[in-house]
Scaffold this motif. Sequence first.
Motif, mmCIF file in Angstrom:
data_model
loop_
_atom_site.group_PDB
_atom_site.id
_atom_site.type_symbol
_atom_site.label_atom_id
_atom_site.label_comp_id
_atom_site.label_asym_id
_atom_site.label_seq_id
_atom_site.Cartn_x
_atom_site.Cartn_y
_atom_site.Cartn_z
ATOM 1 N N ARG A 1 -2.971 -18.895 -0.559
ATOM 2 C CA ARG A 1 -4.058 -19.628 0.083
ATOM 3 C C ARG A 1 -4.781 -18.792 1.131
ATOM 4 N N THR A 2 -4.155 -17.742 1.618
ATOM 5 C CA THR A 2 -4.727 -17.006 2.749
ATOM 6 C C THR A 2 -5.068 -15.562 2.436
ATOM 7 N N TRP A 3 -4.508 -15.007 1.369
ATOM 8 C CA TRP A 3 -4.708 -13.584 1.105
ATOM 9 C C TRP A 3 -6.123 -13.325 0.586
ATOM 10 N N ARG A 4 -6.757 -12.280 1.110
ATOM 11 C CA ARG A 4 -8.139 -12.004 0.760
ATOM 12 C C ARG A 4 -8.323 -10.597 0.215
ATOM 13 N N GLY A 5 -7.258 -9.956 -0.199
ATOM 14 C CA GLY A 5 -7.360 -8.608 -0.739
ATOM 15 C C GLY A 5 -7.865 -8.594 -2.172
ATOM 16 N N ARG A 6 -7.866 -7.408 -2.774
ATOM 17 C CA ARG A 6 -8.360 -7.259 -4.137
ATOM 18 C C ARG A 6 -7.415 -7.858 -5.158
ATOM 19 N N SER A 7 -6.128 -7.878 -4.839
ATOM 20 C CA SER A 7 -5.136 -8.404 -5.775
ATOM 21 C C SER A 7 -4.005 -9.041 -4.986
ATOM 22 N N PRO A 8 -3.457 -10.142 -5.482
ATOM 23 C CA PRO A 8 -2.295 -10.728 -4.798
ATOM 24 C C PRO A 8 -0.995 -9.997 -5.104
ATOM 25 N N GLY A 9 -1.082 -8.913 -5.885
ATOM 26 C CA GLY A 9 0.133 -8.176 -6.229
ATOM 27 C C GLY A 9 0.918 -7.667 -5.036
ATOM 28 N N PRO A 10 0.274 -7.024 -4.024
ATOM 29 C CA PRO A 10 1.049 -6.522 -2.880
ATOM 30 C C PRO A 10 1.801 -7.613 -2.127
ATOM 31 N N VAL A 11 1.153 -8.761 -1.907
ATOM 32 C CA VAL A 11 1.866 -9.818 -1.188
ATOM 33 C C VAL A 11 2.964 -10.420 -2.064
ATOM 34 N N MET A 12 2.774 -10.406 -3.391
ATOM 35 C CA MET A 12 3.850 -10.886 -4.257
ATOM 36 C C MET A 12 5.052 -9.955 -4.183
ATOM 37 N N LEU A 13 4.810 -8.633 -4.146
ATOM 38 C CA LEU A 13 5.927 -7.700 -4.018
ATOM 39 C C LEU A 13 6.684 -7.927 -2.718
ATOM 40 N N ALA A 14 5.930 -8.100 -1.623
ATOM 41 C CA ALA A 14 6.597 -8.381 -0.344
ATOM 42 C C ALA A 14 7.304 -9.725 -0.381
ATOM 43 N N GLY A 15 6.652 -10.707 -1.014
ATOM 44 C CA GLY A 15 7.262 -12.032 -1.103
ATOM 45 C C GLY A 15 8.464 -12.081 -2.017
#
Length: 975
Positions: free
Chosen positions: A479-493
Motif C-alpha cells: 500500500r505504501t511502496w512507490r518504487g519501480r518494483s515491489p520485488g525489493p520490499v518482498m525480499l526484505a519482507g
Amino acid sequence: MSVVPTDTAPGAAQPPADSAPYDERVLAAGTTLRFVLLLALLAAAGSSMIPRTVWHLLASSEKADRSAACSLAAGIDPSVSMNTSFVQSGHQPAALAECTARFAQDFTGVVLGVGTLALAAALAVYWLIPVWRTRRTKVVPLDVIDVHGGLRPLLDELVALTGLDRTPRFVVDPASRTTGAIAFGRPRRPVIRLDGGLVATADTERARFRAVVLHELAHLHNKDVGITYATVALWRVFLVLVLLPWAAVGTDILFFRGTADIRGLFAPFNAHAQVLGGLLVLAVYLSRLEIVRHREIYADLMAARWGASAEPWESGAARQRSEGGWRELFVRFAGLWHPHPSPALRRASLTDPKALFALTALPLLLAGLAADILVWHLSAVPDELLWLKALLVAGLVVGIGGVALWRAVLYALLTGRPVPSGWSVGLWLGLGVVVGELTGPRAAMNQWLPAHPEALLILVAALVLVMTWTGQNAEWWLRTWRGRSPGPVMLAGLAVPVLAYASVLYWWWFLGEVLTDGWPFTTAGLLASYNMPGLPPPDIGPLWHVVAVVGVLPGTLARAGTLWWAQVLLWVLPLLALIVASRPGGGSGGERPRWLTRTLPGRVATGGAAPYGPGRLLVAGLAGGVVCSAGLAVALARLRTADLGAVGATGPLRLAQIMGPVLVICAATALTAAVVAALTDSGWLTAGLVSAGITALLGVGATYAILRADAGGGPGTVSWSLSRDVHLPYAVGLGTLVAGLAAFVGRGVGLLWRWLVRHWLVTGRRAGSRPVARPAPVEEHSLRPVWRRAVRVAAIGAVVAGVGATALGVDVSESRGESSRPAALMLDRSEPAPSAAVSRLQHQAWAAAGGLERIQALQAAERGYRAAFTAGGRSTTDAGFLEVMDRMKTTCGEMDRAARRAKTYFSVPSAAGQRMWARVLGRHRAMVDTCRSLATRPSATTAKAAGTARRNAVDSVDAMLYWLAEKGAIRPKLP
C-alpha cells in the motif's frame, strides 16, 4: 480497500479482451524456489541414502553386529523413549566411543565414487534427453517438410517477436497426427519439435499455429526448459541408482537381516525410514507436476501478450465437459497427476490468472513435507553448522509460502478482494511438517509414534505466526511502496520471517525437539545449569518452576549463531513501513507508484495508505512501557529487601535479579500486544508486535535506570550491567514471540467481543428495545507538520534503539556463550528397567562386543602367572629362580594391562552382573599387587598371599562365566 479503483481514465488504452488486465510477472512466481527445494531434497537424500546402501552391501556382518552391539552393551535400551536413550548414552561415553571405533567400517571412498557416478549419470541423462527425444520420434529438420519455404519466414517472425537471444532449431515429427509442439534441448541449443498434424494445418489454421509456437517460445523465454529437465534428469537417476537400491536394502533390514529379536526391536525405526522414502517419492513427483502446470499458464499468458489468439484454448475448454459430484472430484484428483492444467483453467487464466495468485493447500502441504524430509537427510550436518541448516530449511519453507502469500495479497489489492490473513498458509505448511515428523523416524525414533506429538504444534504455531506476519507486512508495504518494483520490499519482507523461523528451528533442533518425548527436564537440573552458587535453592517454589521453564523456551539461546536477534526484526520492519507511509506523498493522494504503472498500464490510482500512522503505535508502546516500568519498580523493590546472609542465597538472588525483569518485560509486552490486537482491525499482529517491541525497549531502559539509581543503596555484593544481566535475548527475543502469541489471543477476544456486541444489539432491536444512538463520526484531522516530524523522529529512534540494543546483546552474548548450558544437568535421569528380552540382548551384546574377550585375556594372563608361579616353586638353583622371577615380573605386567583394559570396558547392564564384574576386577587388581610383591620380595608369606589372590581371582572369573551362561549371554561350557 483496493489499491486500484475499477474505473479507467478517459482516453486510456483498454487491455485486449483476450489478455489479463494486469501483469502476472509483477512479483516472482516462486516456481524456481520450489524447484530448488526439490533439487536440494534429492541431493541431500542421495548423500544420506548412498552411504547406508554401500555400508549394508559391503560391510562385514560380524563387525556390523559387533558395532550394533556396542550400544546395547552400554546399557542403552532401544525400546525406551528418545530422552531416556540420550541419558543412557551419556553414562559411559568413552567406552562407547572406543567400542564403536573398534568395529567401525569406513567406506568413504566407495561412497564418494558412487555419488560421483550418480552425479555423472544425471549430467549424462540431462545431456542426452534432447537426443533421446529426437531419436525416439524420428524427427526430421523443418526444411525437409517445408519444401516450399512457407513456414520458415513465419517462424523467424515469431522468434523475432519474442526477442530470444538464441534462435531455436525447429524439427518436425511427421508420424504424429496431433496438433501440438514441445520445447526441449539445452540452454545453448534449444529445440522445438512440431507435430505433423500442426504443420499440416498451418495454412488453414494459422492462428492456432501461431498460438502453439508462441507458447513453446514462451517456455524458452521463461527459461523453463533447463531447470525442468535438470530436475527430470536428477529424479530419474536418483530413482534408479539411489532410491531403488536403498529401498531394497531397507526391506532386507526390516524383514530378513539378523535375528527376529533384533528385527523386532528396531522395527519402528526401520519402518519409519521406509515410509519416509515413499513420502519423498510422492512429494517430489506431485510437486514437480504442480510446478510444471503453473509454468504452462505462465507460458500461455506470455503467448497471449505476444498476440497469440485464444482460439486454441477456447476450443480445448469447449471440449471439456463440466462434471459434478464424485466424478468431478475424480477428475480433479486425476489432474494432480497430469503435467498440464485443465483446458478450462487455461482459458480462464487468459483473462484472469488468479490460479497463479491463489493459495492452494496441496502445494503448501507438499512444501512443508519436502522440507521436513530434507531435515532428516541433513542429519549429518555438524552442530557448528546448525545455523546454516536452519537458514536453508527456513528459507525454502517460508520462501515458498511467503512468495505465494505476497502474490495473493497483491492480487487481492489489485482486484479489491479481501486480503488473505496468512494464517492458513502457515497452517498448511505446518501440517506438512507434522506429517513428515509423524511418519518419519525423526520425532518417534524407535517408537511407532512420539509419546507427545502435541509438541509439534510449536512448529505449526511458529509458521502460523510468521506467515500471518508476512501477509500483514506485505499489505502494509504494497500500500505504501512507490518504487519501480515491489520485488525489493518482498525480499526484505521474506528475509525477516525466514530468519525468525530459522531461530525457532535452531532452538527446536538444539533443545526443543526432545519435548516430543515428554518433559525431560527437572527444575533442579535446569536451575543448576545456570552455574550459579547456591542453585538449586533448597525450597523450589512456583516462581522457580516458571524461571526453569522460561529457560528452555524459544528465543532464550543467547549466542548470535542461534539467530535470536531475528525476532526483533518482526517489529522493526513494519515500523519502517509506517515511517515510509508517514512521509509527505507516502500515503493516499500521492503520485501513482511506478510498479503499479507497469502492472496495470492505462489505469489510474490514488495509491494506498497504511491503516494508521506510527503515532498510535508509539503511544501504545509508551503506555505499555509505563506499565512495565511500574511492574519493574515493584519487582526490584522486593529483590532489594532480600537477605543475602542466608546460606546459599547468593545464587537464587542473582538468578532472580536476572529473570525477574525478564518475566515482567515479557508480561508487559504480551499485555501490550494483546490490547493493541484486540482494538485493531487491519494489521493487528504487526501493530501488536510494533507496540510490544517499543514496550520491551522501554522496559529494558527502565530496568537499567532503576538498578543504576539504586546501585548504592542495595546489597553491595550484587552488581548490575545492562549488557550482561538484563539478558536481551530473553527480554527481547522471547518477549517478541510471547507478544506474537498474545496478539492472537487478543485478536480472538476482540472478535468475540464484537460478535457479542452485534448479537446483543440485534437481539435488543428485535425485542423492541430502543436502538442505541451512535455518535456522529468525528472528522479526522492530520497531525500538524511539527508533530508529524516528531512522531517520525520517535519512530526512527525506536528502530535505531532496537537494532542497536540487539547488536549490543549479540556482541556480548556471543562472547559469553550463554547457550552452552550442559544438557546433562537438565535432563531427568530416572530410567525404567528394561524388559526381560532386552536385558538378555544387552547381556549378549556385553559379552560379544568385548566382555568375553576381556575375561579370556584375564584368564590367559592368569595362566601365564600360574605357570611362572609353579616354575618358581620347582626351581633348584639360584640362577633358575632369578630367571623365573624375571618371567614373573613380565607376567605381572601382562596381567596388569589385561586388568586395566577390562576396567575401561562397559559396566554390566544389570546390578547383579555389575557386582560380579566389580568383584572380578577387584580380585584381579589384588592378584596383580601380590604378583609384584612376590616378584620383588619372594618369601613364603608373599607366595602364600599370591596363591590366595590367584585362587580368589580364578573363582570370581568362574562365577562370572557361570552367571553369563545362566543369563543366556554366552554358551555354557560342555563337561
